[in-house]
Design a protein around this motif. Structure first.
Motif, PDB file in Angstrom:
ATOM      1  N   LYS A   3       0.841  -1.224   0.000  1.00  0.00           N
ATOM      2  CA  LYS A   3       0.000   0.000   0.000  1.00  0.00           C
ATOM      3  C   LYS A   3       0.868   1.262   0.000  1.00  0.00           C
ATOM      4  CE  LYS A   3      -3.558  -2.707   0.435  1.00  0.00           C
ATOM      5  NZ  LYS A   3      -3.979  -3.271  -0.837  1.00  0.00           N
ATOM      6  N   ILE A   4       2.094   1.109  -0.456  1.00  0.00           N
ATOM      7  CA  ILE A   4       2.995   2.264  -0.572  1.00  0.00           C
ATOM      8  C   ILE A   4       3.182   2.538  -2.063  1.00  0.00           C
ATOM      9  CG2 ILE A   4       5.321   3.155  -0.077  1.00  0.00           C
ATOM     10  CD1 ILE A   4       5.430   1.025   2.222  1.00  0.00           C
ATOM     11  N   TYR A   5       2.820   3.753  -2.491  1.00  0.00           N
ATOM     12  CA  TYR A   5       2.899   4.096  -3.917  1.00  0.00           C
ATOM     13  C   TYR A   5       2.867   5.610  -4.044  1.00  0.00           C
ATOM     14  CZ  TYR A   5      -2.000   4.009  -2.595  1.00  0.00           C
ATOM     15  OH  TYR A   5      -3.160   4.188  -1.912  1.00  0.00           O
ATOM     16  N   PRO A   6       3.369   6.120  -5.165  1.00  0.00           N
ATOM     17  CA  PRO A   6       3.279   7.565  -5.376  1.00  0.00           C
ATOM     18  C   PRO A   6       1.801   7.968  -5.454  1.00  0.00           C
ATOM     19  CG  PRO A   6       4.831   6.564  -6.924  1.00  0.00           C
ATOM     20  CD  PRO A   6       4.095   5.437  -6.263  1.00  0.00           C
ATOM     21  N   GLU A   7       1.424   8.984  -4.742  1.00  0.00           N
ATOM     22  CA  GLU A   7       0.015   9.394  -4.626  1.00  0.00           C
ATOM     23  C   GLU A   7      -0.676   9.544  -5.986  1.00  0.00           C
ATOM     24  OE1 GLU A   7      -1.681   9.414  -1.891  1.00  0.00           O
ATOM     25  OE2 GLU A   7      -3.523  10.171  -2.852  1.00  0.00           O
ATOM     26  N   LYS A   8       0.044  10.088  -6.955  1.00  0.00           N
ATOM     27  CA  LYS A   8      -0.590  10.331  -8.269  1.00  0.00           C
ATOM     28  C   LYS A   8      -0.961   9.042  -9.007  1.00  0.00           C
ATOM     29  CE  LYS A   8       3.940  11.159 -10.367  1.00  0.00           C
ATOM     30  NZ  LYS A   8       4.757  11.945 -11.272  1.00  0.00           N
ATOM     31  N   TYR A   9      -0.415   7.909  -8.569  1.00  0.00           N
ATOM     32  CA  TYR A   9      -0.731   6.643  -9.232  1.00  0.00           C
ATOM     33  C   TYR A   9      -1.675   5.771  -8.408  1.00  0.00           C
ATOM     34  CZ  TYR A   9       3.062   7.841 -12.400  1.00  0.00           C
ATOM     35  OH  TYR A   9       3.858   8.473 -13.312  1.00  0.00           O
ATOM     36  N   LYS A  10      -2.358   6.391  -7.484  1.00  0.00           N
ATOM     37  CA  LYS A  10      -3.263   5.682  -6.570  1.00  0.00           C
ATOM     38  C   LYS A  10      -4.166   4.671  -7.291  1.00  0.00           C
ATOM     39  CE  LYS A  10      -6.131   6.584  -2.652  1.00  0.00           C
ATOM     40  NZ  LYS A  10      -6.824   7.407  -1.761  1.00  0.00           N
ATOM     41  N   GLU A  11      -4.751   5.116  -8.409  1.00  0.00           N
ATOM     42  CA  GLU A  11      -5.703   4.270  -9.148  1.00  0.00           C
ATOM     43  C   GLU A  11      -5.067   2.977  -9.654  1.00  0.00           C
ATOM     44  OE1 GLU A  11      -9.060   5.141  -9.765  1.00  0.00           O
ATOM     45  OE2 GLU A  11      -8.511   6.565  -8.180  1.00  0.00           O
ATOM     46  N   TYR A  62       9.254   0.815 -25.153  1.00  0.00           N
ATOM     47  CA  TYR A  62      10.369   1.632 -24.688  1.00  0.00           C
ATOM     48  C   TYR A  62      11.447   1.604 -25.758  1.00  0.00           C
ATOM     49  CZ  TYR A  62      12.076  -3.029 -23.506  1.00  0.00           C
ATOM     50  OH  TYR A  62      12.442  -4.342 -23.577  1.00  0.00           O
ATOM     51  N   THR A  63      12.277   2.619 -25.753  1.00  0.00           N
ATOM     52  CA  THR A  63      13.295   2.670 -26.805  1.00  0.00           C
ATOM     53  C   THR A  63      14.613   2.053 -26.350  1.00  0.00           C
ATOM     54  OG1 THR A  63      13.781   4.908 -26.082  1.00  0.00           O
ATOM     55  CG2 THR A  63      12.356   4.676 -28.012  1.00  0.00           C
ATOM     56  N   GLY A  64      14.830   2.030 -25.047  1.00  0.00           N
ATOM     57  CA  GLY A  64      16.068   1.429 -24.553  1.00  0.00           C
ATOM     58  C   GLY A  64      15.916   1.113 -23.078  1.00  0.00           C
ATOM     59  N   LEU A  65      16.912   0.414 -22.519  1.00  0.00           N
ATOM     60  CA  LEU A  65      16.789  -0.001 -21.119  1.00  0.00           C
ATOM     61  C   LEU A  65      16.812   1.184 -20.160  1.00  0.00           C
ATOM     62  CD1 LEU A  65      18.852  -3.319 -21.024  1.00  0.00           C
ATOM     63  CD2 LEU A  65      16.363  -3.024 -21.007  1.00  0.00           C
ATOM     64  N   SER A  66      17.434   2.293 -20.583  1.00  0.00           N
ATOM     65  CA  SER A  66      17.438   3.449 -19.679  1.00  0.00           C
ATOM     66  C   SER A  66      16.019   3.997 -19.527  1.00  0.00           C
ATOM     67  CB  SER A  66      18.403   4.523 -20.175  1.00  0.00           C
ATOM     68  OG  SER A  66      17.952   5.047 -21.384  1.00  0.00           O
ATOM     69  N   GLU A  67      15.207   3.826 -20.555  1.00  0.00           N
ATOM     70  CA  GLU A  67      13.810   4.247 -20.448  1.00  0.00           C
ATOM     71  C   GLU A  67      13.048   3.327 -19.487  1.00  0.00           C
ATOM     72  OE1 GLU A  67      11.991   5.044 -24.266  1.00  0.00           O
ATOM     73  OE2 GLU A  67      10.016   5.227 -23.319  1.00  0.00           O
ATOM     74  N   VAL A  68      13.401   2.039 -19.515  1.00  0.00           N
ATOM     75  CA  VAL A  68      12.786   1.099 -18.563  1.00  0.00           C
ATOM     76  C   VAL A  68      13.139   1.522 -17.136  1.00  0.00           C
ATOM     77  CG1 VAL A  68      12.710  -1.310 -17.772  1.00  0.00           C
ATOM     78  CG2 VAL A  68      12.862  -0.803 -20.220  1.00  0.00           C
ATOM     79  N   ARG A  69      14.407   1.885 -16.954  1.00  0.00           N
ATOM     80  CA  ARG A  69      14.833   2.341 -15.626  1.00  0.00           C
ATOM     81  C   ARG A  69      14.080   3.615 -15.202  1.00  0.00           C
ATOM     82  NH1 ARG A  69      20.983   3.054 -15.112  1.00  0.00           N
ATOM     83  NH2 ARG A  69      20.484   4.873 -16.379  1.00  0.00           N
ATOM     84  N   ASP A  70      13.836   4.498 -16.161  1.00  0.00           N
ATOM     85  CA  ASP A  70      13.059   5.705 -15.864  1.00  0.00           C
ATOM     86  C   ASP A  70      11.654   5.353 -15.363  1.00  0.00           C
ATOM     87  OD1 ASP A  70      15.189   7.223 -16.632  1.00  0.00           O
ATOM     88  OD2 ASP A  70      14.407   7.712 -18.618  1.00  0.00           O
ATOM     89  N   TYR A  71      11.035   4.350 -16.006  1.00  0.00           N
ATOM     90  CA  TYR A  71       9.717   3.912 -15.549  1.00  0.00           C
ATOM     91  C   TYR A  71       9.800   3.395 -14.113  1.00  0.00           C
ATOM     92  CZ  TYR A  71       7.340   4.095 -20.088  1.00  0.00           C
ATOM     93  OH  TYR A  71       6.747   4.508 -21.255  1.00  0.00           O
ATOM     94  N   LEU A  72      10.836   2.609 -13.846  1.00  0.00           N
ATOM     95  CA  LEU A  72      10.966   2.008 -12.513  1.00  0.00           C
ATOM     96  C   LEU A  72      11.140   3.078 -11.438  1.00  0.00           C
ATOM     97  CD1 LEU A  72      13.263  -1.083 -13.244  1.00  0.00           C
ATOM     98  CD2 LEU A  72      10.809  -1.058 -12.901  1.00  0.00           C
ATOM     99  N   THR A  73      11.940   4.081 -11.730  1.00  0.00           N
ATOM    100  CA  THR A  73      12.144   5.128 -10.716  1.00  0.00           C
ATOM    101  C   THR A  73      10.923   6.040 -10.621  1.00  0.00           C
ATOM    102  OG1 THR A  73      13.427   6.336 -12.374  1.00  0.00           O
ATOM    103  CG2 THR A  73      14.660   5.144 -10.715  1.00  0.00           C
ATOM    104  N   GLU A  74      10.123   6.078 -11.676  1.00  0.00           N
ATOM    105  CA  GLU A  74       8.888   6.863 -11.639  1.00  0.00           C
ATOM    106  C   GLU A  74       7.810   6.150 -10.807  1.00  0.00           C
ATOM    107  OE1 GLU A  74       8.063   9.797 -12.688  1.00  0.00           O
ATOM    108  OE2 GLU A  74       5.852   9.697 -12.646  1.00  0.00           O
ATOM    109  N   PHE A  75       7.681   4.852 -11.014  1.00  0.00           N
ATOM    110  CA  PHE A  75       6.623   4.094 -10.336  1.00  0.00           C
ATOM    111  C   PHE A  75       7.020   3.640  -8.929  1.00  0.00           C
ATOM    112  CE2 PHE A  75       5.253   2.712 -14.832  1.00  0.00           C
ATOM    113  CZ  PHE A  75       4.316   3.737 -14.916  1.00  0.00           C
ATOM    114  N   LEU A  76       8.303   3.557  -8.643  1.00  0.00           N
ATOM    115  CA  LEU A  76       8.808   3.069  -7.347  1.00  0.00           C
ATOM    116  C   LEU A  76       8.073   1.802  -6.900  1.00  0.00           C
ATOM    117  CD1 LEU A  76       9.155   6.516  -5.507  1.00  0.00           C
ATOM    118  CD2 LEU A  76      10.979   5.162  -6.549  1.00  0.00           C
TER     119      LEU A  76
END
Ligand SMILES: [Zn+2]
Length: 224
Positions: free
Chosen positions: A18-26, A37-51
């Motif tokens: 139940k821990i998530y960034p508030e904006k992704y509550k839904e 994704y265009t490359g693995l660095s973009e995948v990493r960006d998603y991961l750090t965005e979604f935590l």
């Protein structure tokens, strides 16, 4: 030759924690597929965005047109499948609402099973990796011919391994569960990093204190 397209990834932000960034509550409990994704660095960006509390990759192999052409073979040994001499089976623990917890004896039993299973598989396969999954261990097989094994062949492999006394999660080996934890990602329920472990270091491997497994956010506040 296996024609291989991109690997698909998946994350779950906060289904259990139940821990998530508030904006992704839904979408906190949803399995979010990352396949564009265009490359693995973009995948990493998603991961750090979604935590996320959990990150996976899809063992299925697809060609350029997204048609499934094979699947990586894997084995999963974890404490859920092991009966502890003190705490009993998973069902016993569930009754006490301790379904997720496991003790040192169970960890040692899981390590021993993983080591023995690896040795057993070595008689058939030559390119394998052991990964600490946050609870137990995964054994990934990378021998090229295994990717095109049929469902039936996978079922036979799983059955034989179980007959030998190994307590594996069958649906990982048969391929019904295609997602597997992404190495170097966080297992948010146990606050440990999923890392590859060499067979030779398995016996002394201690995920409770091993610095490679301890996320930075815990700092020196690690207590047990
Ligand atoms: Zn126990």
């Amino acid at each position: 030759m296996l024609l291989r397209g991109k690997v698909t990834f998946a994350v779950i932000m906060g289904r259990h924690t139940k821990i998530y960034p508030e904006k992704y509550k839904e979408d906190a409990s949803t399995t979010i597929i990352i396949d564009e994704y265009t490359g693995l660095s973009e995948v990493r960006d998603y991961l750090t965005e979604f935590l996320p509390e959990a990150a996976y990759y899809d063992r299925n192999v697809y060609d350029e047109t997204s048609r499934k052409t094979g699947q990586e073979l894997a084995f999963d040994v974890d404490p859920e499948n092991i009966a502890c001499p003190i705490h009993g089976t998973l069902a016993d623990k569930m009754r006490r609402h301790q379904g997720l917890s496991f003790c040192k004896i169970e960890l040692n039993m899981v390590k021993e099973q993983a080591a023995r299973l690896y040795e057993h598989l070595e008689t058939q396969f030559s390119n394998m990796k052991i990964v600490y999954s946050g609870r137990g261990f995964h054994i990934h097989v990378f021998d090229p011919e295994t990717y095109t094994f049929s469902q039936k062949e996978r079922q036979q492999i799983a059955r034989k391994v179980k007959e030998k006394g190994f307590q594996i999660d069958e649906w990982v080996t048969t391929g019904d569960m295609r997602l597997i934890r992404l190495p170097y990602s966080l297992h948010g329920l146990v606050s440990r990093i999923v890392i590859p472990v060499e067979k030779g270091e398995l016996e002394r491997f201690d995920p409770i204190h091993d610095e490679r497994c301890i996320p930075k956010f815990l700092g020196s506040r690690v207590t047990f």
